[in-house]
Design a protein around this motif. Structure first.
Motif, PDB file in Angstrom:
ATOM      1  N   ARG A 107       0.846  -1.184   0.000  1.00  0.00           N
ATOM      2  CA  ARG A 107       0.000   0.000   0.000  1.00  0.00           C
ATOM      3  C   ARG A 107       0.890   1.246   0.000  1.00  0.00           C
ATOM      4  O   ARG A 107       1.978   1.240   0.574  1.00  0.00           O
ATOM      5  N   LYS A 108       0.417   2.288  -0.642  1.00  0.00           N
ATOM      6  CA  LYS A 108       1.181   3.530  -0.719  1.00  0.00           C
ATOM      7  C   LYS A 108       0.859   4.422   0.474  1.00  0.00           C
ATOM      8  O   LYS A 108      -0.294   4.581   0.868  1.00  0.00           O
ATOM      9  N   LEU A 109       1.917   5.026   1.035  1.00  0.00           N
ATOM     10  CA  LEU A 109       1.790   6.034   2.087  1.00  0.00           C
ATOM     11  C   LEU A 109       2.574   7.245   1.615  1.00  0.00           C
ATOM     12  O   LEU A 109       3.788   7.312   1.768  1.00  0.00           O
ATOM     13  N   GLY A 110       1.867   8.192   0.990  1.00  0.00           N
ATOM     14  CA  GLY A 110       2.567   9.312   0.388  1.00  0.00           C
ATOM     15  C   GLY A 110       3.488   8.809  -0.718  1.00  0.00           C
ATOM     16  O   GLY A 110       3.060   8.112  -1.639  1.00  0.00           O
ATOM     17  N   ASP A 111       4.776   9.145  -0.604  1.00  0.00           N
ATOM     18  CA  ASP A 111       5.757   8.678  -1.586  1.00  0.00           C
ATOM     19  C   ASP A 111       6.337   7.312  -1.229  1.00  0.00           C
ATOM     20  O   ASP A 111       7.147   6.768  -1.980  1.00  0.00           O
ATOM     21  N   LEU A 112       5.948   6.778  -0.080  1.00  0.00           N
ATOM     22  CA  LEU A 112       6.478   5.490   0.361  1.00  0.00           C
ATOM     23  C   LEU A 112       5.613   4.344  -0.165  1.00  0.00           C
ATOM     24  O   LEU A 112       4.395   4.464  -0.266  1.00  0.00           O
ATOM     25  N   SER A 113       6.256   3.251  -0.478  1.00  0.00           N
ATOM     26  CA  SER A 113       5.552   2.030  -0.836  1.00  0.00           C
ATOM     27  C   SER A 113       5.844   1.012   0.253  1.00  0.00           C
ATOM     28  O   SER A 113       6.976   0.562   0.407  1.00  0.00           O
ATOM     29  N   LEU A 114       4.832   0.682   1.043  1.00  0.00           N
ATOM     30  CA  LEU A 114       5.001  -0.223   2.171  1.00  0.00           C
ATOM     31  C   LEU A 114       4.575  -1.641   1.797  1.00  0.00           C
ATOM     32  O   LEU A 114       3.539  -1.835   1.163  1.00  0.00           O
ATOM     33  N   HIS A 115       5.387  -2.607   2.186  1.00  0.00           N
ATOM     34  CA  HIS A 115       5.111  -4.010   1.899  1.00  0.00           C
ATOM     35  C   HIS A 115       5.082  -4.790   3.218  1.00  0.00           C
ATOM     36  O   HIS A 115       5.794  -4.453   4.157  1.00  0.00           O
ATOM     37  N   GLY A 116       4.293  -5.827   3.281  1.00  0.00           N
ATOM     38  CA  GLY A 116       4.250  -6.649   4.492  1.00  0.00           C
ATOM     39  C   GLY A 116       3.702  -8.030   4.209  1.00  0.00           C
ATOM     40  O   GLY A 116       2.997  -8.249   3.212  1.00  0.00           O
ATOM     41  N   ARG A 117       4.059  -8.975   5.100  1.00  0.00           N
ATOM     42  CA  ARG A 117       3.546 -10.354   5.010  1.00  0.00           C
ATOM     43  C   ARG A 117       3.066 -10.786   6.385  1.00  0.00           C
ATOM     44  O   ARG A 117       3.789 -11.448   7.131  1.00  0.00           O
ATOM     45  N   PRO A 118       1.839 -10.400   6.750  1.00  0.00           N
ATOM     46  CA  PRO A 118       1.304 -10.848   8.046  1.00  0.00           C
ATOM     47  C   PRO A 118       1.275 -12.373   8.118  1.00  0.00           C
ATOM     48  O   PRO A 118       1.091 -13.048   7.105  1.00  0.00           O
ATOM     49  N   ASP A 119       1.458 -12.901   9.315  1.00  0.00           N
ATOM     50  CA  ASP A 119       1.437 -14.352   9.465  1.00  0.00           C
ATOM     51  C   ASP A 119       0.069 -14.927   9.116  1.00  0.00           C
ATOM     52  O   ASP A 119      -0.034 -15.903   8.366  1.00  0.00           O
ATOM     53  N   ARG A 120      -0.995 -14.301   9.679  1.00  0.00           N
ATOM     54  CA  ARG A 120      -2.328 -14.862   9.440  1.00  0.00           C
ATOM     55  C   ARG A 120      -3.392 -13.766   9.510  1.00  0.00           C
ATOM     56  O   ARG A 120      -3.257 -12.786  10.237  1.00  0.00           O
ATOM     57  N   LEU A 121      -4.453 -13.973   8.744  1.00  0.00           N
ATOM     58  CA  LEU A 121      -5.640 -13.131   8.822  1.00  0.00           C
ATOM     59  C   LEU A 121      -6.823 -14.044   9.118  1.00  0.00           C
ATOM     60  O   LEU A 121      -7.150 -14.931   8.325  1.00  0.00           O
ATOM     61  N   LEU A 146       6.104  -1.236  15.076  1.00  0.00           N
ATOM     62  CA  LEU A 146       5.341  -0.907  13.873  1.00  0.00           C
ATOM     63  C   LEU A 146       4.756  -2.110  13.149  1.00  0.00           C
ATOM     64  O   LEU A 146       3.841  -1.953  12.343  1.00  0.00           O
ATOM     65  N   GLN A 147       5.271  -3.296  13.402  1.00  0.00           N
ATOM     66  CA  GLN A 147       4.868  -4.444  12.614  1.00  0.00           C
ATOM     67  C   GLN A 147       3.366  -4.699  12.681  1.00  0.00           C
ATOM     68  O   GLN A 147       2.686  -4.819  11.652  1.00  0.00           O
ATOM     69  N   VAL A 148       2.819  -4.756  13.888  1.00  0.00           N
ATOM     70  CA  VAL A 148       1.400  -5.066  14.065  1.00  0.00           C
ATOM     71  C   VAL A 148       0.497  -3.985  13.459  1.00  0.00           C
ATOM     72  O   VAL A 148      -0.403  -4.301  12.670  1.00  0.00           O
ATOM     73  N   PRO A 149       0.679  -2.691  13.798  1.00  0.00           N
ATOM     74  CA  PRO A 149      -0.224  -1.690  13.216  1.00  0.00           C
ATOM     75  C   PRO A 149      -0.101  -1.556  11.702  1.00  0.00           C
ATOM     76  O   PRO A 149      -1.091  -1.339  11.013  1.00  0.00           O
ATOM     77  N   LEU A 150       1.112  -1.704  11.164  1.00  0.00           N
ATOM     78  CA  LEU A 150       1.256  -1.592   9.715  1.00  0.00           C
ATOM     79  C   LEU A 150       0.639  -2.784   8.997  1.00  0.00           C
ATOM     80  O   LEU A 150       0.076  -2.634   7.904  1.00  0.00           O
TER      81      LEU A 150
END
Length: 290
Positions: free
Chosen positions: A116-130, A164-168
């Motif tokens: 997902r984009k946050l301003g000029d940043l491109s944030l990536h993540g791999r949550p363990d489970r949803l 930051l891991q959990v909220p992001l």
């Protein structure tokens, strides 16, 4: 890391220095090897790519490397590590099945790739489970193999950019305008040793009220790093740090130059955020912390 001590971040992430960290015992699995092996095995089980715990662990790339390393020292070391990791996996699966049934979980999605984009940043993540519940509630679940798991849900640390891991993960999993899923930390492997079932997952957190402040902190910290400025925090002298010999904390001229600089003043405000003052615009010096 960047929020806790920007200078330490500079040493590790920019200079790629290993510091003077203690080397793990060669005959023992390292925390990273344990964490990666358990996560990979659970991912294989969740995607039904392995029929049982033993097969899933054996197929884990991280465990294959760990097993080869330990077998080169002595086959008994590899066997002991495999037995311990299998026991941790079986223990988690038994707890998890009961936990899922009790909550009315209808779907478990694992190792998701999110962006997902946050301003000029491109944030990536791999949550363990949803987890998706029959009620429609969604819960982002992060499995931790070390440390005090409840610390990962400290809202003050989240606002200051230190957790930051959990909220992001929660933010990444929601589309623009959607309500964030709730967040949960679960102990896995060595982190669960000695805990009863109730303490293994110490409750879920709703982060909707502070996510704006968290994202603001991310942008501020990344902007400071991009500018090439890496101040050290104004806390008392660190009791221990892998980079202490290279740190200029305590050197009066350097401290004065850094602590009086405008960039440090913003960093200091980020590090003083609280649930009562989550944004820089409503931050007041002396605000009571929560």
């Amino acid at each position: 890391e960047l929020a806790s001590c920007p200078l330490r971040f500079f040493f590790i992430r920019i200079l790629r220095s290993r510091g003077m960290a203690k080397t793990p015992e060669p005959g023992e699995p390292s925390p990273v090897e344990i964490g990666n092996s358990l996560h990979e095995a659970l991912d294989l089980l969740g995607k039904t790519k392995a029929p049982d715990v033993a097969s899933a662990l054996a197929a884990s790339p991280s465990f294959k490397d760990l097993k080869a390393r330990l077998e080169a020292l002595h086959p008994a070391l590899a066997g002991a590590a495999e037995f311990r990791l299998q026991a941790w996996l079986k223990d988690f699966i038994e707890w998890d099945r009961a936990h899922i049934a009790e909550r009315g979980v209808v779907k478990v999605r694992t190792e998701l790739k999110m962006e997902r984009k946050l301003g000029d940043l491109s944030l990536h993540g791999r949550p363990d489970r949803l987890l998706e519940l029959a009620s429609g509630l969604k819960i982002i679940q992060d499995l931790k193999t070390g440390g005090r798991i409840e610390n990962n849900l400290d809202k003050k640390d989240m606002l200051r950019g230190r957790r930051l891991q959990v909220p992001l993960y929660a933010w990444l999993s929601a589309r623009e305008g959607e309500v964030l899923p709730e967040s949960e930390i679960v102990a896995l492997g060595p982190a669960a040793d000695g805990l009863d079932g109730g303490n293994r997952a110490p409750g879920v957190k709703k982060l909707e009220d502070i996510i704006g402040g968290i994202l603001e902190s991310v942008e501020v910290l990344v902007s400071q790093a991009a500018s090439g400025r890496f101040p050290f925090p104004e806390d008392p002298p660190c009791s221990y740090c892998d980079f202490k010999p290279a740190c200029r904390k305590g050197e009066a001229p350097t401290e004065q130059r850094i602590l009086e600089g405008p960039l440090f003043q913003i960093y200091q405000k980020v590090q003083a955020k609280s649930t009562k003052a989550p944004m820089l615009e409503d931050f007041r010096m002396g605000e009571t912390e929560e």
